[in-house]
Write an enzyme that holds these catalytic residues in place. Structure first.
Site, short mmCIF file in Angstrom:
data_model
loop_
_atom_site.label_atom_id
_atom_site.label_comp_id
_atom_site.label_asym_id
_atom_site.label_seq_id
_atom_site.Cartn_x
_atom_site.Cartn_y
_atom_site.Cartn_z
N GLY A 111 27.69 171.56 -58.04
CA GLY A 111 28.19 170.69 -56.99
C GLY A 111 27.34 170.74 -55.73
N ARG A 135 30.31 174.22 -67.31
CA ARG A 135 30.45 173.48 -68.57
C ARG A 135 29.11 173.23 -69.25
NH1 ARG A 135 33.55 168.25 -66.68
NH2 ARG A 135 31.89 168.45 -65.12
N LEU A 175 34.23 175.20 -57.14
CA LEU A 175 34.63 174.25 -58.18
C LEU A 175 35.55 173.19 -57.58
CD1 LEU A 175 34.33 173.85 -61.27
CD2 LEU A 175 36.48 175.10 -61.53
N GLY A 176 35.31 171.94 -57.98
CA GLY A 176 36.15 170.86 -57.49
C GLY A 176 35.65 169.50 -57.96
N TYR A 226 45.42 165.59 -52.03
CA TYR A 226 44.24 166.44 -51.88
C TYR A 226 44.58 167.71 -51.09
CZ TYR A 226 39.50 167.88 -50.66
OH TYR A 226 38.34 168.61 -50.49
N LYS A 230 44.94 171.71 -52.45
CA LYS A 230 44.13 172.77 -51.84
C LYS A 230 45.02 173.89 -51.30
CE LYS A 230 40.03 171.07 -52.50
NZ LYS A 230 39.07 171.76 -53.40
N ARG A 261 28.92 157.56 -53.68
CA ARG A 261 30.23 157.48 -53.05
C ARG A 261 30.07 156.66 -51.78
NH1 ARG A 261 32.64 163.68 -53.45
NH2 ARG A 261 32.33 163.98 -55.68
#
Length: 325
Positions: A111, A135, A175-176, A226, A230, A261
């Site tokens: 990320g 992964r 991670l996210g 969101y 969290k 994005r």
């Protein structure tokens, strides 16, 4: 022919005598005479010392009084080195590896924050071994392959990969995902369930310090999905019972995304301009977050659980020098 007496024509000033000879009516003679006259008072009524003695006292700091001497020593005192800078240099020299045998793992190294964090860890050689849990395998340089190890896991069956979390001193979690990319259910599964299960496996494997990247405004009671997720994952990680847990709550991350994005790009451009006026108010570069995560490991903790808001992240990130400085 006019006769001139050289004794009275030449003005001679005897230094340190407090008097002057010759033509005392001259301007020079008057100034020197008044300046050297003992017992003369200034406008505040204090008695003035003769000029030579005043000059001698100014030249000798020890005669200027205890306050002036204390100020002089304060100016000469060397600047203290921040604890994380000392730890950084000590760790880099220890055993030639920089980690004194300590190991860590990184979740989410692909990320935005994870990539920068991985670069910081590998370039500084703070740990003898860095394990990337994800992964898929990531492309690393040859010089980093001797320090970094990669463990490919299936997060849906994470319990079957407990060996990947064994024997680490520190765990970093970046991670996210996003709701737009994974959907509401996928977002909850990745940002809460995967992280909480990984924390439990890490604690069972001997991890003592867990560093979690969360978000500003995290609150389990928030009406926004969101922020609520969290807040929930923060509570779950704290309940695992690490010896030390550090939670970072950055504001909007300023970074270059690999995926497109558009709306986030517009927000980043706006906040990037605002950061020139309010640098710590609404945003933070991912480089600063990564360095703050590193610094949180190097410096002593302030408690079992430490939560760092955006301003503290900026301050802590600056304590670690950038590469090449």
């Amino acid at each position: 022919m006019l006769a001139i007496n050289p004794v009275t024509a030449v003005t001679r000033i005897l230094p340190g005598s407090g008097t002057c000879t010759g033509d005392s009516s001259s301007a020079l003679g008057k100034r020197q005479h008044s300046a050297n006259m003992p017992g003369r008072k200034n406008h505040l009524g204090a008695t003035l010392l003769p000029a030579p003695l005043r000059r001698r006292r100014r030249a000798e700091p020890g005669l200027a009084g205890p306050r002036a001497e204390a100020r002089r020593r304060q100016r000469c005192r060397p600047c203290p080195v921040p604890p994380c800078r000392r730890s950084l240099s000590m760790a880099a020299d220890r055993d030639g590896r920089g980690g004194s045998g300590r190991t860590c793992f990184v979740l989410g190294a692909s990320g935005a924050t994870g990539r920068v964090l991985l670069r910081e860890l590998l370039s500084r050689r703070l740990f003898a071994r860095v394990t990337l849990i994800g992964r898929r395998r990531l492309s690393l340089g040859e010089e980093d392959s001797g320090v970094a190890e990669q463990a490919v896991v299936d997060f849906e069956r994470l319990g079957q990969h407990a060996a990947a979390f064994q024997g680490h001193d520190v765990g970093f979690c970046c991670l996210g995902t996003t709701r737009a990319r994974a959907g509401a259910d996928g977002f909850v599964r990745v940002d809460r369930d995967y992280v909480a299960q990984a924390a439990e496996l890490a604690r069972a494997g001997g991890c003592k310090h867990f560093v979690l990247e969360s978000s500003r405004g995290a609150n389990q009671h928030s009406r926004f999905l969101y922020l609520r997720v969290k807040g929930e994952v923060e509570n779950l990680v704290q309940a695992v019972g690490f010896d030390r847990c550090t939670i970072l709550r950055p504001a909007v991350l300023l970074c270059k995304r690999q995926e497109s994005r558009p709306m986030e790009w517009v927000v980043q451009q706006f906040l990037g301009a605002v950061a020139w006026i309010f640098p710590t108010a609404y945003s933070v570069p991912v480089e600063t977050v990564a360095r703050a995560m590193v610094a949180s490991v190097l410096q002593p903790g302030k408690g079992k659980v430490e939560v760092l808001e955006n301003g503290a992240i900026h301050q802590l990130g600056k304590a670690v020098p950038q590469q090449g400085t």
